[in-house]
Scaffold this motif. Sequence first.
Motif, PDB file in Angstrom:
ATOM      1  N   ASP A 127       0.833  -1.191   0.000  1.00 16.41           N
ATOM      2  CA  ASP A 127       0.000   0.000   0.000  1.00 16.41           C
ATOM      3  C   ASP A 127       0.879   1.256   0.000  1.00 16.41           C
ATOM      4  N   LEU A 128       0.416   2.297  -0.683  1.00 17.29           N
ATOM      5  CA  LEU A 128       1.212   3.516  -0.820  1.00 17.29           C
ATOM      6  C   LEU A 128       1.520   4.157   0.531  1.00 17.29           C
ATOM      7  N   ARG A 129       0.630   4.028   1.501  1.00 18.94           N
ATOM      8  CA  ARG A 129       0.912   4.579   2.839  1.00 18.94           C
ATOM      9  C   ARG A 129       2.153   3.932   3.438  1.00 18.94           C
ATOM     10  N   ILE A 130       2.254   2.612   3.275  1.00 21.20           N
ATOM     11  CA  ILE A 130       3.413   1.884   3.796  1.00 21.20           C
ATOM     12  C   ILE A 130       4.667   2.231   3.005  1.00 21.20           C
ATOM     13  N   LEU A 131       4.550   2.265   1.686  1.00 21.37           N
ATOM     14  CA  LEU A 131       5.707   2.583   0.848  1.00 21.37           C
ATOM     15  C   LEU A 131       6.257   3.968   1.163  1.00 21.37           C
ATOM     16  N   CYS A 132       5.377   4.921   1.375  1.00 22.76           N
ATOM     17  CA  CYS A 132       5.839   6.279   1.680  1.00 22.76           C
ATOM     18  C   CYS A 132       6.578   6.339   3.017  1.00 22.76           C
ATOM     19  N   GLU A 133       6.103   5.596   4.012  1.00 24.54           N
ATOM     20  CA  GLU A 133       6.806   5.598   5.305  1.00 24.54           C
ATOM     21  C   GLU A 133       8.176   4.955   5.191  1.00 24.54           C
ATOM     22  N   LEU A 134       8.295   3.949   4.320  1.00 22.32           N
ATOM     23  CA  LEU A 134       9.577   3.278   4.136  1.00 22.32           C
ATOM     24  C   LEU A 134      10.538   4.086   3.264  1.00 22.32           C
ATOM     25  N   CYS A 135      10.018   4.830   2.305  1.00 20.82           N
ATOM     26  CA  CYS A 135      10.867   5.442   1.273  1.00 20.82           C
ATOM     27  C   CYS A 135      11.129   6.933   1.454  1.00 20.82           C
ATOM     28  N   LEU A 136      10.139   7.691   1.897  1.00 18.40           N
ATOM     29  CA  LEU A 136      10.353   9.145   1.994  1.00 18.40           C
ATOM     30  C   LEU A 136      11.477   9.543   2.949  1.00 18.40           C
ATOM     31  N   PRO A 137      11.741   8.808   4.040  1.00 18.51           N
ATOM     32  CA  PRO A 137      12.858   9.200   4.903  1.00 18.51           C
ATOM     33  C   PRO A 137      14.213   9.237   4.194  1.00 18.51           C
ATOM     34  N   PHE A 138      14.376   8.500   3.102  1.00 15.92           N
ATOM     35  CA  PHE A 138      15.645   8.499   2.368  1.00 15.92           C
ATOM     36  C   PHE A 138      15.819   9.735   1.477  1.00 15.92           C
ATOM     37  N   VAL A 139      14.729  10.435   1.188  1.00 19.34           N
ATOM     38  CA  VAL A 139      14.733  11.472   0.157  1.00 19.34           C
ATOM     39  C   VAL A 139      15.111  12.833   0.739  1.00 19.34           C
ATOM     40  N   LYS A 140      15.986  13.543   0.027  1.00 20.36           N
ATOM     41  CA  LYS A 140      16.327  14.915   0.394  1.00 20.36           C
ATOM     42  C   LYS A 140      15.094  15.814   0.281  1.00 20.36           C
ATOM     43  N   VAL A 141      15.079  16.899   1.028  1.00 19.63           N
ATOM     44  CA  VAL A 141      14.038  17.905   0.839  1.00 19.63           C
ATOM     45  C   VAL A 141      14.166  18.446  -0.587  1.00 19.63           C
ATOM     46  N   GLY A 142      13.047  18.459  -1.295  1.00 17.96           N
ATOM     47  CA  GLY A 142      13.055  18.863  -2.702  1.00 17.96           C
ATOM     48  C   GLY A 142      13.183  17.700  -3.659  1.00 17.96           C
ATOM     49  N   GLY A 143      13.572  16.527  -3.127  1.00 18.61           N
ATOM     50  CA  GLY A 143      13.683  15.328  -3.951  1.00 18.61           C
ATOM     51  C   GLY A 143      12.332  14.650  -4.121  1.00 18.61           C
ATOM     52  N   ARG A 144      12.340  13.480  -4.745  1.00 16.97           N
ATOM     53  CA  ARG A 144      11.078  12.814  -5.072  1.00 16.97           C
ATOM     54  C   ARG A 144      11.147  11.309  -4.844  1.00 16.97           C
ATOM     55  N   PHE A 145      10.021  10.789  -4.404  1.00 12.84           N
ATOM     56  CA  PHE A 145       9.804   9.344  -4.328  1.00 12.84           C
ATOM     57  C   PHE A 145       8.966   8.953  -5.530  1.00 12.84           C
ATOM     58  N   LEU A 146       9.471   7.989  -6.311  1.00 14.27           N
ATOM     59  CA  LEU A 146       8.779   7.503  -7.504  1.00 14.27           C
ATOM     60  C   LEU A 146       8.229   6.117  -7.189  1.00 14.27           C
ATOM     61  N   ALA A 147       6.927   6.048  -6.964  1.00 12.64           N
ATOM     62  CA  ALA A 147       6.270   4.785  -6.602  1.00 12.64           C
ATOM     63  C   ALA A 147       5.628   4.185  -7.847  1.00 12.64           C
ATOM     64  N   MET A 148       6.059   2.987  -8.219  1.00 13.56           N
ATOM     65  CA  MET A 148       5.522   2.316  -9.398  1.00 13.56           C
ATOM     66  C   MET A 148       4.282   1.526  -8.986  1.00 13.56           C
TER      67      MET A 148
END
Length: 246
Positions: free
Chosen positions: A160-181
């Motif tokens: 689920d996207l909620r779970i993916l965002c919690e796992l992935c967004l912490p790695f991203v710089k401010v201004g960067g992007r998470f690309l969820a397929m």
Amino acid sequence: MGIQEIRAVPDILRRGLEEYGLAGRVSPRAVQDLDTYCRMLLDKNREMNLTAITAPMDAANLHMLDCAALLNCAELEGGKTLIDVGTGAGFPGMALKMLVPSLDVTLLDSLNKRLDWLAEVAGVLELTAIHTVHARAEEAGLDPALREQFDFATARAVADLRILCELCLPFVKVGGRFLAMKSTGSDEEIEGARSAVQTLRGRVERCFDYTIPGTGVTHRVVVVQKTAPTPANYPRRWARIQKAPL
């Protein structure tokens, strides 16, 4: 695997990249590397479960060209950094590295033998600026050496996207992007994740829908922009993430 199918893979890749409008942005070596990667994947799959796709032409379309679509929804060139969370057999991170040689790629997975094989692929293809990290995403996201260090995070997973965002967004710089397929049928899932995305200090920027060349398969990339540092208490422990998604 039929010889004719194997020989058809480079042409499938070239035609697909042309259909995406990427022919001028991708070098001939990328097609050669993706072809070699495809062969190594299907060979290794006989002894280790890497993919349910076993036909070379299907692997070219549904793995390699599926990953290539990300070049049309994000500026990956110019020495950018990317972490592929739960990379598995290397999708999309390994494929993107072959398509964009300047991309600095980190492949993160919880299974070390998959990473060992991906390191072997990188060695055969003489790829540089590609790294492997053996860790669980929810633990690695708390590591200062990895947290908020990347221009992009990617995930090609059924979670689920909620779970993916919690796992992935912490790695991203401010201004960067998470690309969820994701699938094109993910409208309700995206809407349900908006609160979680905001809590993690992101925003859903847009959705990029595409059809994989040579197939009738349509997929989607959900582009989530990082707007501020993720609060220090995220990501939580995996049991908590599963039990109570944001």
